[in-house]
Design an enzyme around this catalytic site. Structure first.
Site, PDB file in Angstrom:
ATOM      1  N   HIS A 139     -21.786 117.660  -8.919  1.00 12.15           N
ATOM      2  CA  HIS A 139     -20.855 118.121  -7.869  1.00 12.15           C
ATOM      3  C   HIS A 139     -19.615 118.668  -8.582  1.00 12.15           C
ATOM      4  O   HIS A 139     -19.273 118.209  -9.680  1.00 12.15           O
ATOM      5  CB  HIS A 139     -20.486 116.889  -7.027  1.00 12.15           C
ATOM      6  CG  HIS A 139     -19.673 117.167  -5.807  1.00 12.15           C
ATOM      7  ND1 HIS A 139     -18.316 117.418  -5.854  1.00 12.15           N
ATOM      8  CD2 HIS A 139     -20.010 117.199  -4.495  1.00 12.15           C
ATOM      9  CE1 HIS A 139     -17.868 117.593  -4.625  1.00 12.15           C
ATOM     10  NE2 HIS A 139     -18.871 117.479  -3.779  1.00 12.15           N
ATOM     11  N   ASP A 216     -20.948 109.146 -11.537  1.00 14.51           N
ATOM     12  CA  ASP A 216     -20.449 109.513 -10.214  1.00 14.51           C
ATOM     13  C   ASP A 216     -21.391 108.881  -9.187  1.00 14.51           C
ATOM     14  O   ASP A 216     -22.517 109.353  -8.986  1.00 14.51           O
ATOM     15  CB  ASP A 216     -20.437 111.047 -10.110  1.00 14.51           C
ATOM     16  CG  ASP A 216     -20.099 111.533  -8.709  1.00 14.51           C
ATOM     17  OD1 ASP A 216     -19.971 110.691  -7.792  1.00 14.51           O
ATOM     18  OD2 ASP A 216     -19.967 112.762  -8.526  1.00 14.51           O
ATOM     19  N   GLN A 219     -22.959 109.346  -4.161  1.00 12.52           N
ATOM     20  CA  GLN A 219     -24.183 109.366  -3.335  1.00 12.52           C
ATOM     21  C   GLN A 219     -25.055 108.141  -3.555  1.00 12.52           C
ATOM     22  O   GLN A 219     -26.000 107.911  -2.801  1.00 12.52           O
ATOM     23  CB  GLN A 219     -25.002 110.632  -3.625  1.00 12.52           C
ATOM     24  CG  GLN A 219     -24.307 111.929  -3.270  1.00 12.52           C
ATOM     25  CD  GLN A 219     -24.048 112.094  -1.770  1.00 12.52           C
ATOM     26  OE1 GLN A 219     -24.691 111.447  -0.931  1.00 12.52           O
ATOM     27  NE2 GLN A 219     -23.103 112.928  -1.427  1.00 12.52           N
ATOM     28  N   LYS A 242     -18.295 107.778   2.553  1.00 14.10           N
ATOM     29  CA  LYS A 242     -19.734 108.057   2.563  1.00 14.10           C
ATOM     30  C   LYS A 242     -20.540 106.780   2.774  1.00 14.10           C
ATOM     31  O   LYS A 242     -21.758 106.797   2.790  1.00 14.10           O
ATOM     32  CB  LYS A 242     -20.143 108.718   1.247  1.00 14.10           C
ATOM     33  CG  LYS A 242     -19.568 110.120   1.065  1.00 14.10           C
ATOM     34  CD  LYS A 242     -20.145 110.772  -0.152  1.00 14.10           C
ATOM     35  CE  LYS A 242     -19.310 111.919  -0.643  1.00 14.10           C
ATOM     36  NZ  LYS A 242     -19.503 113.159   0.100  1.00 14.10           N
ATOM     37  N   CYS A 382     -20.878 122.240  -2.887  1.00 11.94           N
ATOM     38  CA  CYS A 382     -19.962 121.985  -4.014  1.00 11.94           C
ATOM     39  C   CYS A 382     -20.726 121.826  -5.316  1.00 11.94           C
ATOM     40  O   CYS A 382     -20.375 120.984  -6.159  1.00 11.94           O
ATOM     41  CB  CYS A 382     -19.082 120.763  -3.767  1.00 11.94           C
ATOM     42  SG  CYS A 382     -18.015 120.925  -2.352  1.00 11.94           S
TER      43      CYS A 382
HETATM   44  N1  PMP Z   1     -19.652 113.571  -6.154  1.00  4.12           N
HETATM   45  C1  PMP Z   1     -20.696 113.688  -5.336  1.00  4.12           C
HETATM   46  C2  PMP Z   1     -22.081 113.543  -5.901  1.00  4.12           C
HETATM   47  C3  PMP Z   1     -20.495 113.954  -3.987  1.00  4.12           C
HETATM   48  O1  PMP Z   1     -21.544 114.099  -3.176  1.00  4.12           O
HETATM   49  C4  PMP Z   1     -19.176 114.073  -3.498  1.00  4.12           C
HETATM   50  C5  PMP Z   1     -18.914 114.374  -2.027  1.00  4.12           C
HETATM   51  N2  PMP Z   1     -19.681 115.383  -1.492  1.00  4.12           N
HETATM   52  C6  PMP Z   1     -18.123 113.933  -4.394  1.00  4.12           C
HETATM   53  C7  PMP Z   1     -18.393 113.679  -5.705  1.00  4.12           C
HETATM   54  C8  PMP Z   1     -16.697 114.043  -3.943  1.00  4.12           C
HETATM   55  O2  PMP Z   1     -16.375 112.994  -3.106  1.00  4.12           O
HETATM   56  P1  PMP Z   1     -14.991 113.009  -2.289  1.00  4.12           P
HETATM   57  O3  PMP Z   1     -14.980 114.307  -1.532  1.00  4.12           O
HETATM   58  O4  PMP Z   1     -15.103 111.820  -1.400  1.00  4.12           O
HETATM   59  O5  PMP Z   1     -13.894 112.914  -3.291  1.00  4.12           O
END
Ligand code: PMP
Length: 425
Positions: A139, A216, A219, A242, A382
């Protein structure tokens, strides 16, 4: 201090002897909403999850009964608010495998947690010629901070490629992670492909080269049991929103010695030891990293989300999602023209299911499904570098969670079949 398993008062409205989907659904008021005249089928959980009544109530209760600023007050409300805030920290530490509560830093989200590490540990430890290893499926939150740091420090970004099946290709890993590597930053579960990555194996590779590893878990933490000690990661990051909790709360787990050695991130109140005109010292961890008034109410309500997840059981959640993912992949694969992206082997993937239609743009798919009350996501998620690797400009993504069931997947399937007919395909 070793954490206990302090529980907030939040409970699943009816205790679950098994995974009772109807009882779980009933805990989420938004699932009774109608969207465009249809029952809401919420399949955008990788973007954010819905909130059970216990979490919504926890926010209301906090403002009704406990609201005060934390840590510095000497009155009852301030003490209650501090206790509630710190209880979430203790529970979070237990939730990811029983680390020390001081090793848990609250941030605004995964993005801020990663930036915190990049700005503090990264600023001090990444130098010219050093290498930061990422994967092709990160991401932007776990790529852009490292890209910016690498540019600034004249460091090098190396990447672990993916196979055509959507797994990491580890064939060349002993060359990619090498003596110049300082950090491996890898997603535990891909938000696009659903792939669960071998974080433990990569941690061993990183540590053999005296490099650190950041996983990270945005998910992964919501969907499967996570034990950061077993994974042997140095940093682990995730977001409350999430995993049934409120927005605006993130978690950074960092090994004690690392957090202690890192400089603060935000300077101001609450993060200091002593301040005079000539000298400033820092508070101990984790407070050193939590300058200013934090997001108290949402941290307190996040505790209710953790308790809710614990009560159902992360093993049960994982099992439910594996079954549902298998069901969904099998059903969607039946539709002519639809192609699933990412691994099909269920034990190595989660419930974020990206798919494309050979004749339709993902935005059109999403818009059509919305007209039937089905919320999915369409776009690059993203993860623009990954889109280039898989040769797509965008995908449609249905992502599952605890309140989804076969009926939701059937509704998606029927709508996709109807969509192709509607467009004359
Ligand atoms: N890493 C991953 C794998 C994600 O799916 C996301 C959210 N889509 C993020 C980071 C970023 O998370 P946040 O927007 O809550 O900071």
């Amino acid at each position: 201090m070793r954490p206990g398993t302090a529980k907030s008062k939040a409970t699943v409205s009816t205790p679950l002897s098994r995974f009772d989907i109807q009882k779980i659904k009933a805990d989420f008021p938004i699932l009774n909403e109608k969207v465009n005249g249809n029952r809401l089928v919420y399949l955008d959980n990788a973007a954010t999850s819905q909130k059970p009544r216990v979490v919504i109530n926890a926010i209301l209760e906090y403002y009704r009964k406990t609201n005060a600023n934390i840590h510095r007050g000497l009155h009852k409300l301030a003490e209650d608010a501090t206790r509630a805030y710190e209880a979430t920290r203790t529970h979070t530490a237990a939730f990811i495998g029983g680390v020390e509560s001081e090793e848990i830093v609250f941030t605004r989200g995964t993005t801020e947690s990663i930036n915190l590490v990049a700005y503090t540990w990264g600023e001090e430890n990444i130098h010219e010629g050093d290498e930061i290893v990422i994967t092709e499926m990160e991401h932007h939150a776990n790529f852009v901070p490292w890209y910016v740091l690498a540019k600034k420090k004249k460091a090098v970004i190396r990447r672990i490629p993916i196979t055509v099946c959507g797994h990491l290709d580890l064939n060349d890993i002993d060359n990619i992670i090498n003596p110049r590597t300082k950090l491996v930053a890898v997603t535990h579960m891909s938000n696009v492909l659903g792939t669960i990555n071998p974080v433990k194996e990569l941690a061993a590779k990183a540590h053999a080269r005296k490099a650190l590893i950041l996983a990270d878990g945005a998910q992964a933490a919501p969907h499967m049991p996570v034990n950061v000690k077993d994974l042997d990661v140095d940093f682990y990051v995730f977001s409350s929103h999430k995993m049934l909790g409120p927005t605006g709360v993130g978690v950074l787990y960092g090994r004690r010695e690392l957090l202690e050695s890192m400089p603060p991130f935000n300077f101001g109140g609450e993060m200091i030891g002593e301040v005079s005109f000539d000298r400033v010292t820092w508070a101990d961890i984790p407070h050193k990293f939590e300058g200013g008034t934090p997001n108290i109410a949402d941290v307190v309500a996040y505790h209710a989300a953790l308790s809710y997840l614990d009560e159902i059981g992360m093993d049960n959640i994982r099992r439910h999602e594996m079954e549902l993912t298998e069901y969904a992949i099998e059903k969607l694969s039946r539709i002519e023209g639809i192609e699933i992206q990412g691994p099909q082997d269920i034990p190595n993937r989660g419930g974020a299911i990206s798919f494309t239609d050979k004749d339709l743009h993902p935005h059109d798919i999403s818009t059509f499904l919305d007209s039937r009350g089905i919320a999915i996501r369409a776009g690059h998620h993203c993860a623009q570098p990954l889109m280039r690797v898989i040769g797509k400009i965008a995908t449609a993504r249905a992502s599952l969670y605890i309140y989804n069931d076969e009926a939701d997947v059937d509704t998606l399937y029927n709508a996709l079949v109807e969509m192709r007919r509607y467009f004359g395909l």
